[in-house]
Design an enzyme around this catalytic site. Structure first.
Site, PDB file in Angstrom:
ATOM      1  N   ASN A  15       0.866  -1.184   0.000  1.00 35.26           N
ATOM      2  CA  ASN A  15       0.000   0.000   0.000  1.00 35.26           C
ATOM      3  C   ASN A  15       0.902   1.233   0.000  1.00 35.26           C
ATOM      4  OD1 ASN A  15      -1.838   2.031   0.475  1.00 35.26           O
ATOM      5  ND2 ASN A  15      -2.198   1.472   2.620  1.00 35.26           N
ATOM      6  N   TRP A  16       0.972   1.879  -1.133  1.00 42.53           N
ATOM      7  CA  TRP A  16       1.859   3.052  -1.242  1.00 42.53           C
ATOM      8  C   TRP A  16       1.265   4.315  -0.628  1.00 42.53           C
ATOM      9  CZ3 TRP A  16       5.043   3.643  -6.406  1.00 42.53           C
ATOM     10  CH2 TRP A  16       5.990   2.605  -6.458  1.00 42.53           C
ATOM     11  N   LYS A  17       0.002   4.274  -0.271  1.00 42.48           N
ATOM     12  CA  LYS A  17      -0.674   5.454   0.287  1.00 42.48           C
ATOM     13  C   LYS A  17      -0.464   6.659  -0.641  1.00 42.48           C
ATOM     14  CE  LYS A  17       0.339   3.571   4.800  1.00 42.48           C
ATOM     15  NZ  LYS A  17       0.297   3.759   6.221  1.00 42.48           N
ATOM     16  N   HIS A  99      -9.435   1.332   5.197  1.00 39.01           N
ATOM     17  CA  HIS A  99      -8.132   1.541   5.841  1.00 39.01           C
ATOM     18  C   HIS A  99      -8.323   2.550   6.982  1.00 39.01           C
ATOM     19  CE1 HIS A  99      -3.987   2.659   6.534  1.00 39.01           C
ATOM     20  NE2 HIS A  99      -3.628   1.581   5.867  1.00 39.01           N
ATOM     21  N   GLU A 101      -6.649   4.955   7.939  1.00 38.80           N
ATOM     22  CA  GLU A 101      -6.383   6.355   7.582  1.00 38.80           C
ATOM     23  C   GLU A 101      -7.582   6.979   6.889  1.00 38.80           C
ATOM     24  OE1 GLU A 101      -2.691   5.605   5.586  1.00 38.80           O
ATOM     25  OE2 GLU A 101      -1.745   5.168   7.510  1.00 38.80           O
ATOM     26  N   GLU A 169      -5.201  -4.706  11.050  1.00 42.19           N
ATOM     27  CA  GLU A 169      -4.187  -3.664  11.180  1.00 42.19           C
ATOM     28  C   GLU A 169      -4.405  -2.873  12.460  1.00 42.19           C
ATOM     29  OE1 GLU A 169      -2.267  -2.594   7.253  1.00 42.19           O
ATOM     30  OE2 GLU A 169      -4.032  -1.346   7.389  1.00 42.19           O
ATOM     31  N   GLY A 175       2.811   2.390  10.724  1.00 40.55           N
ATOM     32  CA  GLY A 175       3.816   3.440  10.531  1.00 40.55           C
ATOM     33  C   GLY A 175       4.569   3.841  11.785  1.00 40.55           C
ATOM     34  N   SER A 211       3.558  -1.923  10.442  1.00 37.81           N
ATOM     35  CA  SER A 211       5.016  -1.976  10.637  1.00 37.81           C
ATOM     36  C   SER A 211       5.615  -3.339  10.302  1.00 37.81           C
ATOM     37  CB  SER A 211       5.383  -1.549  12.063  1.00 37.81           C
ATOM     38  OG  SER A 211       5.021  -0.195  12.257  1.00 37.81           O
ATOM     39  N   GLY A 232       2.852  -1.111   4.234  1.00 37.19           N
ATOM     40  CA  GLY A 232       2.922   0.283   3.804  1.00 37.19           C
ATOM     41  C   GLY A 232       4.363   0.685   3.527  1.00 37.19           C
TER      42      GLY A 232
HETATM   43  C1  PEP Z   1      -0.660   0.278   6.061  1.00 35.85           C
HETATM   44  O1  PEP Z   1      -0.736   1.441   5.717  1.00 35.85           O
HETATM   45  O2  PEP Z   1      -1.566  -0.479   5.785  1.00 35.85           O
HETATM   46  C2  PEP Z   1       0.522  -0.156   6.805  1.00 35.85           C
HETATM   47  C3  PEP Z   1       0.513  -1.347   7.307  1.00 35.85           C
HETATM   48  O3  PEP Z   1       1.559   0.745   6.917  1.00 35.85           O
HETATM   49  P1  PEP Z   1       2.995   0.433   7.563  1.00 35.85           P
HETATM   50  O4  PEP Z   1       3.477  -0.874   6.989  1.00 35.85           O
HETATM   51  O5  PEP Z   1       3.852   1.582   7.159  1.00 35.85           O
HETATM   52  O6  PEP Z   1       2.808   0.326   9.041  1.00 35.85           O
END
Ligand code: PEP
Length: 251
Positions: A15-17, A99, A101, A169, A175, A211, A232
């Protein structure tokens, strides 16, 4: 190039966001070069500006493509939004819905997530549904009730196992470099697996996200009922994503 989720091979979704410009194509090229013999299905969700171009540029590579959100309706007066049909039209096979976010930044509710999931499946794609508790909910000891409610309200009564992926998640792990312990993840994934089995959705893969990266992929991806990961930060660079992918090769 599996598009249908299965539990027999790990599924890793990048997931590049809101990251990536046209120059990021070099990272995808490096990623694609390193995928020979990968023992995982790799789906990449770049920002919408790059999706169509990447799908064309990397045709034939062992990569499938997804989007990070969509509108619930097929078309209409919704300035700035993109429908599931539009995403399918350019070759996407999956869409992330719910998600944390988007729940946070756009006040998306479970009911909205459920409508988006229906839209994704209506367009013939796989919905990657995200659920997870906040730190406050965890500290209150409410992890399983919170997840149970999100699951019940975000999924339809009849789950189409061939078009659904669930991602656990924990919001506080996204993050931050923090991850739950192995025992905590096994407890949550075991609980989610039971709930899915009970509604006839035994085939739905359950991904862990938060993470997940090169320093922990080898143990995280081996936990019971962890069928892959939603990644991410570590998916933004080919080198770190490939390290995660290689963790599926060991053992
Ligand atoms: C995500 O945005 O779904 C995610 C898991 O981000 P990260 O790996 O950076 O924690």
């Amino acid at each position: 190039m599996a598009e249908k989720p299965s539990r027999t091979r790990p599924l890793l979704v990048g997931n590049w966001k809101m990251n990536g410009l046209r120059a990021s194509e070099a990272e995808v090229s490096a990623l694609a070069k390193g995928l020979d013999g990968a023992r995982a299905d790799i789906w990449l969700c770049p920002p919408i500006t790059l999706l169509s171009h990447f799908i064309g540029a990397f045709k034939g590579k062992p990569l499938s493509w997804g989007a990070q959100d969509c509108h619930a309706q097929e078309s209409g007066a919704h300035t700035g939004d993109v429908s599931a049909e539009m995403l399918a039209d350019v070759g996407a096979v999956s869409v992330i819905v719910g998600h944390s976010e988007r729940r946070r930044d756009h006040a998306e509710t479970n009911a909205m997530v459920r409508s988006k999931l229906s839209a994704v499946q209506r367009a013939g794609m796989v919905a990657i549904v995200c659920i997870g508790e906040t730190l406050e909910e965890r500290e209150r000891g409410d992890v399983l009730p919170v997840l149970e409610k999100q699951l019940r309200e975000s999924l339809p009564e009849e789950v189409d196992g061939s078009k659904t992926v669930l991602a656990y998640e924990p919001v506080w792990a996204i993050g931050t470099g923090k991850v739950p312990s192995g025992d905590e993840i096994v407890e949550v994934h075991g609980f989610l697996r039971e709930r899915l089995d009970a509604c006839g959705a035994a085939g739905v893969p359950i991904l862990y996200g938060g993470s997940l990266g090169p320093s922990n992929a080898d143990w995280l991806l081996r936990l019971d009922n962890v069928d892959g990961g939603l990644i991410g930060t570590a998916s933004l660079k080919a080198s770190s994503f490939l390290e995660v992918i290689r963790a599926c090769q060991q053992g």
